[in-house]
Design a protein around this motif. Structure first.
Motif, PDB file in Angstrom:
ATOM      1  N   LEU A 180      50.503   4.760 -13.864  1.00 10.69           N
ATOM      2  CA  LEU A 180      50.254   5.983 -13.092  1.00 10.69           C
ATOM      3  C   LEU A 180      50.719   7.216 -13.852  1.00 10.69           C
ATOM      4  O   LEU A 180      50.052   8.264 -13.833  1.00 10.69           O
ATOM      5  N   LEU A 181      51.875   7.113 -14.509  1.00 12.85           N
ATOM      6  CA  LEU A 181      52.392   8.242 -15.293  1.00 12.85           C
ATOM      7  C   LEU A 181      51.445   8.600 -16.427  1.00 12.85           C
ATOM      8  O   LEU A 181      51.139   9.779 -16.653  1.00 12.85           O
ATOM      9  N   LEU A 182      50.956   7.588 -17.138  1.00 15.42           N
ATOM     10  CA  LEU A 182      50.025   7.843 -18.231  1.00 15.42           C
ATOM     11  C   LEU A 182      48.718   8.440 -17.723  1.00 15.42           C
ATOM     12  O   LEU A 182      48.126   9.305 -18.374  1.00 15.42           O
ATOM     13  N   GLY A 183      48.275   7.972 -16.547  1.00 16.67           N
ATOM     14  CA  GLY A 183      47.059   8.530 -15.967  1.00 16.67           C
ATOM     15  C   GLY A 183      47.211   9.999 -15.628  1.00 16.67           C
ATOM     16  O   GLY A 183      46.324  10.821 -15.923  1.00 16.67           O
ATOM     17  N   ALA A 184      48.346  10.352 -15.018  1.00 15.28           N
ATOM     18  CA  ALA A 184      48.598  11.753 -14.681  1.00 15.28           C
ATOM     19  C   ALA A 184      48.716  12.610 -15.933  1.00 15.28           C
ATOM     20  O   ALA A 184      48.181  13.729 -15.995  1.00 15.28           O
ATOM     21  N   LEU A 185      49.400  12.075 -16.957  1.00 17.59           N
ATOM     22  CA  LEU A 185      49.560  12.830 -18.198  1.00 17.59           C
ATOM     23  C   LEU A 185      48.217  13.015 -18.910  1.00 17.59           C
ATOM     24  O   LEU A 185      47.920  14.105 -19.422  1.00 17.59           O
ATOM     25  N   PHE A 186      47.410  11.961 -18.935  1.00 24.59           N
ATOM     26  CA  PHE A 186      46.092  12.056 -19.565  1.00 24.59           C
ATOM     27  C   PHE A 186      45.240  13.114 -18.876  1.00 24.59           C
ATOM     28  O   PHE A 186      44.569  13.924 -19.533  1.00 24.59           O
ATOM     29  N   PHE A 187      45.273  13.120 -17.551  1.00 24.96           N
ATOM     30  CA  PHE A 187      44.502  14.105 -16.799  1.00 24.96           C
ATOM     31  C   PHE A 187      44.987  15.522 -17.080  1.00 24.96           C
ATOM     32  O   PHE A 187      44.185  16.437 -17.345  1.00 24.96           O
ATOM     33  N   LEU A 188      46.305  15.737 -17.045  1.00 20.17           N
ATOM     34  CA  LEU A 188      46.850  17.073 -17.270  1.00 20.17           C
ATOM     35  C   LEU A 188      46.569  17.573 -18.678  1.00 20.17           C
ATOM     36  O   LEU A 188      46.196  18.734 -18.878  1.00 20.17           O
ATOM     37  N   LEU A 189      46.727  16.698 -19.660  1.00 21.03           N
ATOM     38  CA  LEU A 189      46.456  17.109 -21.035  1.00 21.03           C
ATOM     39  C   LEU A 189      44.979  17.418 -21.236  1.00 21.03           C
ATOM     40  O   LEU A 189      44.626  18.379 -21.930  1.00 21.03           O
ATOM     41  N   SER A 190      44.107  16.616 -20.642  1.00 23.96           N
ATOM     42  CA  SER A 190      42.669  16.856 -20.778  1.00 23.96           C
ATOM     43  C   SER A 190      42.254  18.179 -20.157  1.00 23.96           C
ATOM     44  O   SER A 190      41.354  18.859 -20.662  1.00 23.96           O
ATOM     45  N   GLU A 191      42.934  18.554 -19.064  1.00 17.71           N
ATOM     46  CA  GLU A 191      42.560  19.762 -18.342  1.00 17.71           C
ATOM     47  C   GLU A 191      43.230  21.017 -18.886  1.00 17.71           C
ATOM     48  O   GLU A 191      42.665  22.110 -18.806  1.00 17.71           O
ATOM     49  N   LEU A 221      49.944  23.816 -29.352  1.00 26.34           N
ATOM     50  CA  LEU A 221      50.407  22.435 -29.236  1.00 26.34           C
ATOM     51  C   LEU A 221      49.415  21.429 -29.797  1.00 26.34           C
ATOM     52  O   LEU A 221      49.736  20.251 -29.922  1.00 26.34           O
ATOM     53  N   ILE A 222      48.209  21.891 -30.127  1.00 30.41           N
ATOM     54  CA  ILE A 222      47.162  20.988 -30.576  1.00 30.41           C
ATOM     55  C   ILE A 222      47.374  20.624 -32.043  1.00 30.41           C
ATOM     56  O   ILE A 222      47.543  21.488 -32.900  1.00 30.41           O
ATOM     57  N   ILE A 223      47.395  19.313 -32.324  1.00 27.81           N
ATOM     58  CA  ILE A 223      47.533  18.806 -33.680  1.00 27.81           C
ATOM     59  C   ILE A 223      46.191  18.207 -34.090  1.00 27.81           C
ATOM     60  O   ILE A 223      45.780  17.160 -33.585  1.00 27.81           O
ATOM     61  N   GLY A 224      45.518  18.869 -35.006  1.00 24.72           N
ATOM     62  CA  GLY A 224      44.188  18.401 -35.419  1.00 24.72           C
ATOM     63  C   GLY A 224      43.137  18.806 -34.411  1.00 24.72           C
ATOM     64  O   GLY A 224      42.501  19.836 -34.540  1.00 24.72           O
ATOM     65  N   ASP A 225      42.945  17.984 -33.385  1.00 29.57           N
ATOM     66  CA  ASP A 225      42.044  18.336 -32.295  1.00 29.57           C
ATOM     67  C   ASP A 225      42.637  17.825 -30.987  1.00 29.57           C
ATOM     68  O   ASP A 225      43.676  17.158 -30.973  1.00 29.57           O
ATOM     69  N   ILE A 226      41.985  18.156 -29.894  1.00 34.21           N
ATOM     70  CA  ILE A 226      42.535  17.830 -28.583  1.00 34.21           C
ATOM     71  C   ILE A 226      42.620  16.323 -28.380  1.00 34.21           C
ATOM     72  O   ILE A 226      43.622  15.803 -27.874  1.00 34.21           O
ATOM     73  N   GLY A 227      41.585  15.600 -28.772  1.00 36.35           N
ATOM     74  CA  GLY A 227      41.579  14.151 -28.586  1.00 36.35           C
ATOM     75  C   GLY A 227      42.723  13.472 -29.317  1.00 36.35           C
ATOM     76  O   GLY A 227      43.409  12.602 -28.756  1.00 36.35           O
ATOM     77  N   THR A 242      45.542  14.824 -30.274  1.00 39.51           N
ATOM     78  CA  THR A 242      46.816  15.246 -29.663  1.00 39.51           C
ATOM     79  C   THR A 242      47.102  14.443 -28.406  1.00 39.51           C
ATOM     80  O   THR A 242      48.235  13.996 -28.181  1.00 39.51           O
ATOM     81  N   ILE A 243      46.078  14.250 -27.573  1.00 42.94           N
ATOM     82  CA  ILE A 243      46.260  13.452 -26.353  1.00 42.94           C
ATOM     83  C   ILE A 243      46.649  12.024 -26.709  1.00 42.94           C
ATOM     84  O   ILE A 243      47.593  11.458 -26.141  1.00 42.94           O
ATOM     85  N   SER A 244      45.951  11.428 -27.664  1.00 40.31           N
ATOM     86  CA  SER A 244      46.256  10.053 -28.066  1.00 40.31           C
ATOM     87  C   SER A 244      47.657   9.949 -28.649  1.00 40.31           C
ATOM     88  O   SER A 244      48.382   8.973 -28.391  1.00 40.31           O
ATOM     89  N   LEU A 245      48.054  10.933 -29.426  1.00 44.95           N
ATOM     90  CA  LEU A 245      49.379  10.914 -30.044  1.00 44.95           C
ATOM     91  C   LEU A 245      50.477  10.969 -28.990  1.00 44.95           C
ATOM     92  O   LEU A 245      51.415  10.158 -29.010  1.00 44.95           O
ATOM     93  N   LEU A 246      50.370  11.904 -28.055  1.00 45.44           N
ATOM     94  CA  LEU A 246      51.405  12.055 -27.032  1.00 45.44           C
ATOM     95  C   LEU A 246      51.468  10.834 -26.118  1.00 45.44           C
ATOM     96  O   LEU A 246      52.553  10.330 -25.805  1.00 45.44           O
ATOM     97  N   ILE A 247      50.314  10.362 -25.687  1.00 46.79           N
ATOM     98  CA  ILE A 247      50.281   9.205 -24.796  1.00 46.79           C
ATOM     99  C   ILE A 247      50.735   7.939 -25.531  1.00 46.79           C
ATOM    100  O   ILE A 247      51.465   7.110 -24.973  1.00 46.79           O
ATOM    101  N   GLY A 248      50.328   7.809 -26.782  1.00 44.01           N
ATOM    102  CA  GLY A 248      50.733   6.640 -27.565  1.00 44.01           C
ATOM    103  C   GLY A 248      52.236   6.592 -27.779  1.00 44.01           C
ATOM    104  O   GLY A 248      52.865   5.537 -27.629  1.00 44.01           O
ATOM    105  N   LEU A 249      52.839   7.725 -28.125  1.00 45.60           N
ATOM    106  CA  LEU A 249      54.288   7.773 -28.340  1.00 45.60           C
ATOM    107  C   LEU A 249      55.049   7.495 -27.044  1.00 45.60           C
ATOM    108  O   LEU A 249      56.060   6.775 -27.046  1.00 45.60           O
ATOM    109  N   LEU A 250      54.569   8.062 -25.942  1.00 42.34           N
ATOM    110  CA  LEU A 250      55.231   7.831 -24.660  1.00 42.34           C
ATOM    111  C   LEU A 250      55.156   6.360 -24.255  1.00 42.34           C
ATOM    112  O   LEU A 250      56.143   5.782 -23.775  1.00 42.34           O
ATOM    113  N   THR A 251      54.012   5.743 -24.461  1.00 40.93           N
ATOM    114  CA  THR A 251      53.853   4.328 -24.136  1.00 40.93           C
ATOM    115  C   THR A 251      54.792   3.465 -24.970  1.00 40.93           C
ATOM    116  O   THR A 251      55.393   2.506 -24.465  1.00 40.93           O
ATOM    117  N   ALA A 252      54.922   3.792 -26.245  1.00 43.49           N
ATOM    118  CA  ALA A 252      55.805   3.034 -27.125  1.00 43.49           C
ATOM    119  C   ALA A 252      57.259   3.127 -26.666  1.00 43.49           C
ATOM    120  O   ALA A 252      58.034   2.170 -26.837  1.00 43.49           O
TER     121      ALA A 252
END
Length: 207
Positions: A90-101, A109-115, A117-127
């Motif tokens: 649920l946390l990852l879902g909320a974060l994915f939605f907020l970052l996408s919006e 805050l964008i590193i490279g491109d939005i996609g 950056t989203i993958s990087l932040l979500i991936g690190l948090l999941t780890a």
């Protein structure tokens, strides 16, 4: 910029090459060869499937992602572990939605491109929140699917909604690589720190 779906194909081929080369137990320990085979079978079989549900189109990967979460929730030992997996999803879902919006409103805050950056932040948090590869991949799948669903609900009426899009699949594969890479680096760092502390402790004892 490659079309949606190409990145996931490239990363899937890389993953298969690594697994075939004997890196499976190092990269995704605990996931049996049978489970891995079933994942790729369902993935290939459902990749081009499209189902209409009201005004929404459900793509095949959405069923694969949902199945991964439900399977891990059923296999998790104990209520607390199930609750932890569900809460992280649920946390990852909320974060994915907020970052996408909202990420496009914070270009610094964008590193490279939005996609990415989203993958990087979500991936690190999941780890950081989950340890086992199977739970990490399932939480990523469920969270990102939930996040895309929330986005479709918020923008209902603007275009034809499709859940389990090729762009989402690209982000999941990229997030999965980032998550496993980060986890392995953290584990190696902890092992090195333990060895260093043990050596330091032995040196003090000798003195």
């Amino acid at each position: 910029m490659m079309n949606a779906g190409y990145l996931s194909l490239v990363l899937a081929v890389i993953a298969l090459i690594l697994f075939a080369s004997g890196w499976k137990d190092f990269l995704i320990r605990g996931i049996t060869p049978t489970s891995l085979l079933l994942f790729f079978i369902f993935w290939i079989a459902l990749l081009r499937m499209h189902v209409r549900w009201g005004d929404m189109e459900l793509n095949g990967p959405a069923f694969v992602f949902a199945g991964m979460v439900l399977y891990m929730l059923a296999r998790a030992k104990g209520v607390l572990l199930r609750f932890h997996l569900g809460s992280v999803t649920l946390l990852l879902g909320a974060l994915f939605f907020l970052l996408s919006e909202m990420l496009h409103l914070m270009p610094t805050l964008i590193i490279g491109d939005i996609g990415f950056t989203i993958s990087l932040l979500i991936g690190l948090l999941t780890a950081m929140l989950l340890r086992t590869p199977a739970m990490q991949l399932a939480a990523l799948a469920g969270g990102m699917l939930l996040g895309e669903g929330l986005g479709l609900y918020m923008h209902r009426g603007s275009g034809e909604p499709a859940l389990g899009s090729a762009a989402l699949v690209d982000l999941w594969w990229l997030s999965a690589f980032i998550t496993r890479g980060s986890s392995i680096m953290l584990e190696l760092l902890l092992i090195s720190l333990r060895k260093a502390l043990r050596a330091l402790n032995d040196a003090w004892r000798i003195r």
